[in-house]
Design an enzyme around this catalytic site. Structure first.
Site, PDB file in Angstrom:
ATOM      1  N   GLU A   1      -2.111  -4.238   3.823  1.00 48.92           N
ATOM      2  CA  GLU A   1      -2.810  -3.056   4.335  1.00 48.92           C
ATOM      3  C   GLU A   1      -4.076  -2.686   3.585  1.00 48.92           C
ATOM      4  O   GLU A   1      -4.157  -1.623   2.955  1.00 48.92           O
ATOM      5  CB  GLU A   1      -1.862  -1.852   4.338  1.00 48.92           C
ATOM      6  CG  GLU A   1      -0.677  -2.028   5.229  1.00 48.92           C
ATOM      7  CD  GLU A   1       0.006  -0.706   5.583  1.00 48.92           C
ATOM      8  OE1 GLU A   1      -0.354   0.343   5.026  1.00 48.92           O
ATOM      9  OE2 GLU A   1       0.888  -0.729   6.454  1.00 48.92           O
TER      10      GLU A   1
ATOM     11  N   GLU B   1       6.231  -4.752   8.746  1.00 49.76           N
ATOM     12  CA  GLU B   1       6.729  -3.402   8.439  1.00 49.76           C
ATOM     13  C   GLU B   1       6.842  -2.625   9.737  1.00 49.76           C
ATOM     14  O   GLU B   1       5.937  -2.672  10.582  1.00 49.76           O
ATOM     15  CB  GLU B   1       5.765  -2.613   7.532  1.00 49.76           C
ATOM     16  CG  GLU B   1       5.778  -3.020   6.095  1.00 49.76           C
ATOM     17  CD  GLU B   1       4.854  -2.166   5.225  1.00 49.76           C
ATOM     18  OE1 GLU B   1       4.675  -0.958   5.510  1.00 49.76           O
ATOM     19  OE2 GLU B   1       4.320  -2.719   4.254  1.00 49.76           O
TER      20      GLU B   1
END
Ligand code: BGC
Length: 466
Positions: free
Chosen positions: A168, A367
């Protein structure tokens, strides 16, 4: 590839779970400093919380019990990240053999339990020594990361078949790091992120992307036989008011910035024009050379890791960087988790968009998960009732598998997270686990969502392609 086994996993990150912040020769990381020196959780939660102990996952006695729970759940993979300063206490140079031995042992213990390790090299904890040298803003960061990644390849590569370089980039660089900076410099509102910060962080993101490409190239050149990819936070953007042209334009720019910037760089070897223009307006020194783009283009990842929680509503706001106001309101009638509205339909759309716009790369959902606060964390005898989380997971898996049926090359799903853990600037107040953790005693208690996920895994998937 129709016979590739579907991965069912759970994901975690070193700073959120390991603890042992000064054990066995580990160097300090930026997060050790943020929490212990700058008390960075306090302005956000009202409490000083650190990852010094976290959920004690560095401890072998503890993690062997955790692996037993993974087996009970039926996981066949586990995603975790390495703490760079455990391996290289100063970021570069001297190797901490105890840190290497720890991760080698953990990998062996997972494999012996029939669980494939999926190893993230960087999930936001930078060695303090490198942070002090400007961190990712420093162009040398590309070389630092290559050096660290080679050590990982040499020491863990022989047994690890999947690496993720970065987790991320956008969330860390454009949200968390500027918030921490605001806390360090004493600015009252950590969320008051500025144009100047965006302009600067764009340079840092460019270094991440170059480092990623170089490391992929290095792994291939060294004959690494596994797969190497990246995990991105992907959020479909929605104009808050679909009838307002300003909101529509800001949502489109938001999409370019949060989604396409990295996707285009990774899978097309270029940056979206509107990103270049709008960032250069904030920071005229932000330049990208043809040679850099050639490096990006030459090193496409083997797979894309999709971290999906929710779509993002966007409102135009001239006072915010790039005129984008992210998620300040949630007009969605769907129930909202911590990270936004519960909209599994957007996960399906996102996966189909990746199939169509990026030449159908192999995808893992690296995720996906949720927390809803105390209402969904009710202790009930020897379990915890969390029907909202269980429902969230069921619906998102279902949406993901529908996308797979429609031809998306989806190869796995990893829930965030197996255990409640340290949620960055939100400390321990936000629980995402399917296993409850008592942070004082370290007792683990599977929640109802654990059972729901166990049933999903036991049911399995149809072979890809029908
Ligand atoms: C991050 C995790 C985080 C999770 C829940 C993701 O942005 O990769 O580290 O805990 O979301 O907020």
């Amino acid at each position: 590839m129709g016979s590739t086994k579907f991965l069912w996993g759970a994901a975690s990150a070193a700073y959120q779970v390991e603890g042992a912040w000064q054990a066995d020769g580990k160097g300090l990381s930026n997060w050790d400093i943020y929490t212990n020196v700058y008390r960075a959780t306090e302005p956000v939660t009202g409490k000083q919380e650190t990852g010094n102990i976290a959920i004690n996952a560095y401890d072998r006695e503890q993690y062997l019990q955790d692996i037993a729970l993974m087996r009970q759940l039926g996981l066949n993979c586990y995603r975790f990240s390495l703490c760079w300063s455990r391996l290289l206490p100063d970021g570069v140079g001297r190797v901490n053999e105890a840190g290497v031995a720890h991760y080698q042992q953990f990998v062996v213990d997972l494999l012996e339990a029939g669980i494939e390790p999926v190893v993230t090299l960087y999930h936001w904890d930078l060695p303090r020594a490198l942070d002090d040298r400007g961190g990712w803003y420093n162009p040398e960061s590309v070389a630092w990361f290559r050096h660290y990644a080679s050590l990982v390849r040499e020491t863990l590569g022989p047994k690890v078949t999947k690496f993720i370089t970065f987790n991320e980039p956008f969330i860390d660089l454009f949200l968390i790091e500027p918030m921490v900076e605001n806390i360090k410099t004493g600015i009252g509102d950590p969320f008051a992120i500025t144009d100047a910060q965006y302009g600067r962080q764009a340079v840092a993101l460019h270094h991440w992307l170059l480092a990623n490409a170089q490391v992929i190239g290095d792994y291939r050149a060294a004959g690494y036989r596994g797969e190497i990819g990246v995990a991105l936070p992907l959020m479909p953007t929605i104009p808050e008011n679909p009838g307002k042209s300003d909101d529509i334009l800001s949502a489109a720019l938001g999409d370019a910035v949060i989604n396409r910037w990295c996707l285009d760089a990774l899978f097309k070897g270029r940056y979206p024009v509107e990103v270049m223009n709008s960032i250069q307006a904030l920071n005229p020194e932000f330049t990208v050379t043809e040679a850099d783009l050639a490096v990006l283009a030459a090193n496409r990842p083997d797979f894309l890791g999709v971290n999906f929680y929710a779509p993002a509503y966007v409102r135009h706001d001239p006072l915010k960087p790039l005129g984008i106001n992210w998620m300040e309101t949630n007009p969605d009638p769907a129930p909202a988790a911590f990270n936004g509205p519960v909209r599994p339909d957007y996960l399906r759309r996102l996966l189909e968009r990746i199939r169509d716009d990026y030449d159908n790369p192999p995808v893992y959902i690296t995720e996906n998960g949720a927390g809803f606060g105390p209402v969904d964390e009710v202790i009930d005898g020897d379990t915890v009732n969390d029907p909202r989380r269980a429902n969230y997971i069921r619906r998102h898996v279902e949406a993901a598998l529908k996308a797979r049926e429609s031809g998306v090359d989806l190869r796995g799903y990893m829930v965030w997270s197996l255990f409640d853990n340290f949620e960055w600037l939100q400390g321990y107040g936000r629980r995402f686990g399917i296993v409850h953790v008592d942070f004082d005693s370290q007792k683990r208690t599977p929640k109802r969502s654990f059972e729901a996920y166990r049933e999903i895994i036991a049911r399995g998937v149809e072979p890809a392609g029908g």
